[in-house]
Design an enzyme around this catalytic site. Structure first.
Site, PDB file in Angstrom:
ATOM      1  N   SER A 151       5.974  30.543 -28.036  1.00 56.64           N
ATOM      2  CA  SER A 151       5.051  29.746 -27.241  1.00 56.64           C
ATOM      3  C   SER A 151       3.703  30.464 -27.126  1.00 56.64           C
ATOM      4  CB  SER A 151       5.668  29.462 -25.866  1.00 56.64           C
ATOM      5  OG  SER A 151       4.948  28.470 -25.172  1.00 56.64           O
ATOM      6  N   ASP A 316      11.115  19.972 -30.302  1.00 55.00           N
ATOM      7  CA  ASP A 316       9.967  20.508 -29.568  1.00 55.00           C
ATOM      8  C   ASP A 316       8.774  19.579 -29.791  1.00 55.00           C
ATOM      9  OD1 ASP A 316       7.855  21.917 -28.487  1.00 55.00           O
ATOM     10  OD2 ASP A 316       8.266  23.787 -29.552  1.00 55.00           O
ATOM     11  N   HIS A 349      11.213  22.504 -26.439  1.00 56.11           N
ATOM     12  CA  HIS A 349      10.426  23.731 -26.562  1.00 56.11           C
ATOM     13  C   HIS A 349      11.155  24.944 -25.987  1.00 56.11           C
ATOM     14  CE1 HIS A 349       6.882  26.233 -26.884  1.00 56.11           C
ATOM     15  NE2 HIS A 349       6.928  26.494 -25.599  1.00 56.11           N
ATOM     16  N   ASP A 350      11.903  24.738 -24.932  1.00 55.04           N
ATOM     17  CA  ASP A 350      12.605  25.845 -24.266  1.00 55.04           C
ATOM     18  C   ASP A 350      13.695  26.471 -25.129  1.00 55.04           C
ATOM     19  OD1 ASP A 350      11.362  26.403 -21.915  1.00 55.04           O
ATOM     20  OD2 ASP A 350      12.780  25.358 -20.625  1.00 55.04           O
TER      21      ASP A 350
END
Length: 371
Positions: A151, A316, A349-350
């Site tokens: 990220s 994501d 995304h996590d």
């Protein structure tokens, strides 16, 4: 306890600087909070810099001093893991602008003896990287085996390649991007406006009083949605009600997903500073590596001989696979060695922070590939 004390912890160094920021300001001194794991080899060849994301910190593989929770990347760092302190000298620093001990709006302005607040200069991802380089100089690390980050940490890794092209052998960039899109900026602006609309924000001068917890909680809720996927939310919550048999026909948290987001927001305000959230999201929004190099992303990588590994996740939508592919194309154009993989995960995304054996295998193989 004042907020500047409350958010500072861990190993800490005050470097004289000055650090010239992209905005033209000279920052001096430069305070950096950091953690190291392992021992630097006599030849200095085993140092790995791990870069954290927006709300991360230096406690990458050690318990968080405020929450007591394990480090945010203990799945990646530890005995027998891809980054192993028995073999690697691991460095992770709190980025400048943040609130866990590095120079930021919650730290003390030496000119006034009070927290900086909104008088703190606006920073960029490249400013964060230059501060990390100052720390590495202090630690005696002249060259890095690798820079690894997910990220915003991936943005820092890319900026490392462009800013210090001769200083590392490899870079792993996970679930990241070379620039913030209009949609990314839009979500961040919603969060910033939530904070600044909170009456307790007081123009950023709330230290020693009540912080704008309600605004920060809403900002976190909005951002947290972007870290998840629709499939993941549906699987975890669906439209199930929270501790009730029927809808209340009111505005309490009827749905489990509402309760979950409220919990995420409330737990966040205990460990993060609202002004830091403003500054770091702004730094991310300013990030555009191609813009910094004449409008061509490939130009950012022409000076480095480092190996690259790019990883994306299929669910994501914050930094989708197309963003990683554009970086890969630029690296190919620059003649840089690069490997790329899109991994499948329901977590959005996590996924880079969660249990992902495939990610560990990819990073492990990449780091060992240079030996």
């Amino acid at each position: 306890m004042s907020d500047d004390q409350r958010f500072g912890t861990g190993r800490h160094v005050t470097l004289p600087g000055p650090l010239r920021l992209d905005g033209g300001v000279l920052l001096s001194p430069v305070e950096i909070a950091y953690e190291t794991y392992g021992t630097l080899a006599p030849d200095g060849g085993n140092a790995i810099l791990v870069c954290h994301a927006l709300t991360g910190d230096q406690h990458v593989a050690s318990d968080h001093p405020r929450t007591g929770k394990p480090g945010w990347w203990t799945r990646m760092i530890g005995p027998g893991k891809p980054i192993d302190p028995a073999r690697d000298f691991v460095v992770c620093s709190n980025v400048i602008g943040s609130c866990m001990g590095s120079s930021g709006p919650a730290s003390v302005n030496p000119a006034t003896g009070r927290p900086w607040g909104m008088a703190f200069p606006v920073i960029t991802i490249r400013d964060m990287v230059r501060a990390q380089a100052m720390l590495l100089d202090h630690l005696g690390v002249t060259r890095l085996k690798a820079v690894v980050g997910g990220s915003m940490g991936g943005m820092q890794a890319l900026s490392w390649a462009a800013t210090f092209p001769d200083r590392m052998d490899a870079l792993a960039v996970i679930a990241s991007t070379a620039r913030h899109t209009a949609q990314n900026i839009a979500f961040h602006e919603v969060g910033r406006q939530a904070i600044m609309a909170d009456p307790k924000w007081q123009g950023g001068d709330y230290y020693g009083g009540e912080p704008p917890a309600a605004g920060l909680a809403v900002a976190r809720m909005a951002a947290h949605i972007t870290y998840l996927s629709e499939a993941g939310l549906t699987e975890k919550f669906g439209r199930r009600l929270q501790a009730r048999e029927a809808k209340s026909f009111g505005f309490d948290a009827d749905f489990q997903v509402e309760s979950y987001l409220r919990h995420q927001g409330l737990s966040f305000v205990d460990r993060f500073d609202a002004n830091s959230y403003l500054y770091i999201t702004r730094a991310m929004d300013y990030f555009d590596l191609a813009e910094e190099h004449g409008g061509m992303l490939a130009n950012a990588f022409r000076g480095t001989a480092a190996r690259f590994c790019l990883v994306s996740f299929d669910t994501d939508w914050l930094y989708p696979t197309v963003e990683s592919r554009s970086i890969v194309q630029a690296l190919n154009a620059a003649g840089a060695p690069v490997s790329f993989v899109e991994l499948s995960s329901p977590y959005g995304h996590d996924a880079f922070l969660l249990d992902a054996p495939e990610l560990n295998r990819v990073v492990d193989g990449f780091l060992k590939g240079g030996r």
